[in-house]
Design a protein around this motif. Structure first.
Motif, PDB file in Angstrom:
ATOM      1  N   THR A 124       0.826  -1.212   0.000  1.00  0.00           N
ATOM      2  CA  THR A 124       0.000   0.000   0.000  1.00  0.00           C
ATOM      3  C   THR A 124       0.858   1.259   0.000  1.00  0.00           C
ATOM      4  O   THR A 124       0.354   2.353   0.225  1.00  0.00           O
ATOM      5  N   HIS A 125       2.155   1.105  -0.250  1.00  0.00           N
ATOM      6  CA  HIS A 125       3.095   2.232  -0.264  1.00  0.00           C
ATOM      7  C   HIS A 125       3.552   2.468  -1.699  1.00  0.00           C
ATOM      8  O   HIS A 125       4.234   1.631  -2.297  1.00  0.00           O
ATOM      9  N   LEU A 126       3.172   3.588  -2.261  1.00  0.00           N
ATOM     10  CA  LEU A 126       3.553   3.957  -3.618  1.00  0.00           C
ATOM     11  C   LEU A 126       4.744   4.905  -3.575  1.00  0.00           C
ATOM     12  O   LEU A 126       4.753   5.867  -2.806  1.00  0.00           O
ATOM     13  N   VAL A 127       5.750   4.621  -4.403  1.00  0.00           N
ATOM     14  CA  VAL A 127       6.907   5.506  -4.539  1.00  0.00           C
ATOM     15  C   VAL A 127       6.951   5.991  -5.977  1.00  0.00           C
ATOM     16  O   VAL A 127       7.093   5.193  -6.904  1.00  0.00           O
ATOM     17  N   GLY A 128       6.802   7.291  -6.160  1.00  0.00           N
ATOM     18  CA  GLY A 128       6.783   7.860  -7.492  1.00  0.00           C
ATOM     19  C   GLY A 128       8.097   8.525  -7.841  1.00  0.00           C
ATOM     20  O   GLY A 128       8.784   9.077  -6.976  1.00  0.00           O
ATOM     21  N   ALA A 129       8.443   8.471  -9.124  1.00  0.00           N
ATOM     22  CA  ALA A 129       9.699   9.055  -9.582  1.00  0.00           C
ATOM     23  C   ALA A 129       9.433   9.997 -10.747  1.00  0.00           C
ATOM     24  O   ALA A 129       8.818   9.607 -11.730  1.00  0.00           O
ATOM     25  N   ALA A 130       9.879  11.235 -10.599  1.00  0.00           N
ATOM     26  CA  ALA A 130       9.951  12.208 -11.697  1.00  0.00           C
ATOM     27  C   ALA A 130       8.578  12.646 -12.208  1.00  0.00           C
ATOM     28  O   ALA A 130       7.534  12.188 -11.753  1.00  0.00           O
ATOM     29  N   GLY A 131       8.613  13.580 -13.162  1.00  0.00           N
ATOM     30  CA  GLY A 131       7.429  14.017 -13.873  1.00  0.00           C
ATOM     31  C   GLY A 131       6.327  14.548 -12.982  1.00  0.00           C
ATOM     32  O   GLY A 131       6.515  15.490 -12.197  1.00  0.00           O
ATOM     33  N   THR A 132       5.168  13.932 -13.091  1.00  0.00           N
ATOM     34  CA  THR A 132       3.992  14.342 -12.322  1.00  0.00           C
ATOM     35  C   THR A 132       4.253  14.306 -10.828  1.00  0.00           C
ATOM     36  O   THR A 132       3.731  15.139 -10.068  1.00  0.00           O
ATOM     37  N   PHE A 133       5.048  13.362 -10.378  1.00  0.00           N
ATOM     38  CA  PHE A 133       5.330  13.260  -8.946  1.00  0.00           C
ATOM     39  C   PHE A 133       6.108  14.471  -8.433  1.00  0.00           C
ATOM     40  O   PHE A 133       5.973  14.843  -7.267  1.00  0.00           O
ATOM     41  N   ASP A 134       6.917  15.076  -9.286  1.00  0.00           N
ATOM     42  CA  ASP A 134       7.610  16.298  -8.880  1.00  0.00           C
ATOM     43  C   ASP A 134       6.607  17.414  -8.619  1.00  0.00           C
ATOM     44  O   ASP A 134       6.773  18.227  -7.695  1.00  0.00           O
ATOM     45  N   VAL A 135       5.549  17.471  -9.436  1.00  0.00           N
ATOM     46  CA  VAL A 135       4.493  18.463  -9.232  1.00  0.00           C
ATOM     47  C   VAL A 135       3.790  18.199  -7.902  1.00  0.00           C
ATOM     48  O   VAL A 135       3.539  19.117  -7.115  1.00  0.00           O
ATOM     49  N   LEU A 136       3.488  16.917  -7.625  1.00  0.00           N
ATOM     50  CA  LEU A 136       2.820  16.572  -6.371  1.00  0.00           C
ATOM     51  C   LEU A 136       3.695  16.910  -5.166  1.00  0.00           C
ATOM     52  O   LEU A 136       3.189  17.346  -4.121  1.00  0.00           O
ATOM     53  N   ALA A 137       4.999  16.714  -5.307  1.00  0.00           N
ATOM     54  CA  ALA A 137       5.906  17.006  -4.199  1.00  0.00           C
ATOM     55  C   ALA A 137       5.873  18.494  -3.858  1.00  0.00           C
ATOM     56  O   ALA A 137       6.012  18.880  -2.691  1.00  0.00           O
ATOM     57  N   GLU A 138       5.690  19.348  -4.870  1.00  0.00           N
ATOM     58  CA  GLU A 138       5.605  20.787  -4.632  1.00  0.00           C
ATOM     59  C   GLU A 138       4.310  21.166  -3.932  1.00  0.00           C
ATOM     60  O   GLU A 138       4.284  22.031  -3.063  1.00  0.00           O
ATOM     61  N   ARG A 139       3.216  20.492  -4.309  1.00  0.00           N
ATOM     62  CA  ARG A 139       1.902  20.881  -3.801  1.00  0.00           C
ATOM     63  C   ARG A 139       1.490  20.167  -2.526  1.00  0.00           C
ATOM     64  O   ARG A 139       0.738  20.722  -1.719  1.00  0.00           O
ATOM     65  N   LEU A 140       1.944  18.923  -2.332  1.00  0.00           N
ATOM     66  CA  LEU A 140       1.388  18.075  -1.271  1.00  0.00           C
ATOM     67  C   LEU A 140       2.419  17.562  -0.272  1.00  0.00           C
ATOM     68  O   LEU A 140       2.147  16.614   0.464  1.00  0.00           O
ATOM     69  N   GLN A 141       3.595  18.136  -0.225  1.00  0.00           N
ATOM     70  CA  GLN A 141       4.610  17.626   0.694  1.00  0.00           C
ATOM     71  C   GLN A 141       4.115  17.688   2.135  1.00  0.00           C
ATOM     72  O   GLN A 141       3.568  18.700   2.582  1.00  0.00           O
ATOM     73  N   ASP A 142       4.302  16.580   2.852  1.00  0.00           N
ATOM     74  CA  ASP A 142       3.892  16.484   4.253  1.00  0.00           C
ATOM     75  C   ASP A 142       4.984  17.105   5.113  1.00  0.00           C
ATOM     76  O   ASP A 142       6.024  16.492   5.376  1.00  0.00           O
ATOM     77  N   THR A 143       4.758  18.314   5.559  1.00  0.00           N
ATOM     78  CA  THR A 143       5.781  19.026   6.323  1.00  0.00           C
ATOM     79  C   THR A 143       5.971  18.454   7.724  1.00  0.00           C
ATOM     80  O   THR A 143       6.973  18.750   8.381  1.00  0.00           O
ATOM     81  N   ALA A 144       5.021  17.630   8.167  1.00  0.00           N
ATOM     82  CA  ALA A 144       5.145  17.017   9.489  1.00  0.00           C
ATOM     83  C   ALA A 144       5.965  15.729   9.469  1.00  0.00           C
ATOM     84  O   ALA A 144       6.376  15.231  10.520  1.00  0.00           O
TER      85      ALA A 144
END
Length: 308
Positions: free
Chosen positions: A205-225
């Protein structure tokens, strides 16, 4: 004292050409010297044949990379061609012209080799994967999936489900219509049957994404906690649903106005989000990590036996 070698990798993707120059130590450390991406969109006129304008953009990008490589005195360059150059009828012609006009020799690799390099890069970027993870790399011409942990790779496969392919085949309205979303999801349901079967055998149940769209998600949804890590980022998965609705329900003009969505990705990010949601539901994903490393870093870290 460890030996350091300056190396470069060029990833000639369907949408983007990436250049990474780094000093690589004998112990596997990567010290980035230079990184650049150029959106060439080789499949802008179809993936079966590289159109005249995308062909010219690709050669221009490689001539620019040649200048950068010479400026950084790089003795070893690995230029890797993936889905678009594998598929296009004039892919070999592009490779010949690239060598003639830029002095860069391109090596074509198949989807399985691509997945191997992605695996190596990702597993070196994230905290030790004691439990299985599903690695996903969304490209322009193909998407790679790997189920692995720190001990072994259980399953991997490349599918011709890149965002260029999916956009051309299913996204016609602005914004995308409900019927088009349903048609795309039905296509994914059929095409990703092998992934469904693999997940039944090796659930995670653990997804690890690399590059592309995931870089966009990292900018918008990073868990700061979440605990900070130097080469990977945890996402706040609760934010994915609202972001999905906002992106998929938007027109192209509205997506272009969204912060952190690069102009060059605004057209294809809709099908990428639909693909990501489909896979997340298929696997029952409850955790998403974004890796800073992907195929390029995997190539830098690879030993000869890793490419077999």
């Amino acid at each position: 004292m460890s030996t350091v070698t300056r190396r470069a990798v060029i990833d000639l993707g369907t949408n983007t050409f990436h250049l990474l120059i780094a000093d690589v130590s004998a112990t596997g450390g990567i010290s980035e010297i230079y990184r650049e991406r150029i959106f060439v969109k080789l499949a802008a006129e179809g993936i079966a044949t590289i159109g005249k304008a995308p062909f010219a953009r690709g050669i221009k990008a490689l001539r620019h990379f040649r200048i950068v490589l010479d400026e950084h005195d790089v003795p070893e360059v690995n230029a890797i061609g993936t889905a678009a150059l594998r598929t296009a009828a004039n892919g070999k012609e592009f490779i010949r012209e690239a060598a003639e006009k830029s002095g860069i020799n391109i090596q074509l690799i198949d989807g399985d080799q691509e997945a191997q390099y992605i695996t190596l890069g990702v597993l070196n970027a994230i905290p030790a994967a004691e439990d299985r993870v599903l690695i996903m790399d969304i490209g322009g011409g193909s998407t790679e999936f790997i189920i692995a942990d720190e001990r072994q790779v259980y399953w991997r496969r490349s599918f011709p489900l890149g965002v260029s392919v999916l956009m051309t085949g299913f996204h016609f309205s602005d914004p995308i219509s409900g019927g088009e979303v349903s048609a795309l999801e039905n296509h994914l349901k059929t095409s990703l049957t092998p992934l469904r079967e693999a997940l039944a055998t090796y659930p995670t149940t653990h997804l690890v994404g690399a590059a592309g769209t995931f870089d966009v998600l990292a900018e918008r949804l990073q868990d700061t906690a979440a605990p900070r890590h130097t080469t990977s980022h945890q996402l706040n998965i609760a934010g994915f649903g609202p972001l999905y609705e906002r992106i998929v329900g938007a027109t192209l003009a509205e997506r272009l106005a969204l912060p952190d969505v690069p102009e060059e990705r605004a057209d294809m990010i809709v099908v990428a989000m639909i693909l990501l949601r489909f896979v997340s539901r298929l696997a029952g994903i409850d955790r998403i990590t974004v890796s800073d490393y992907a195929m390029k870093e995997g190539i830098l870290l690879a030993r000869p036996q890793d490419a077999k």
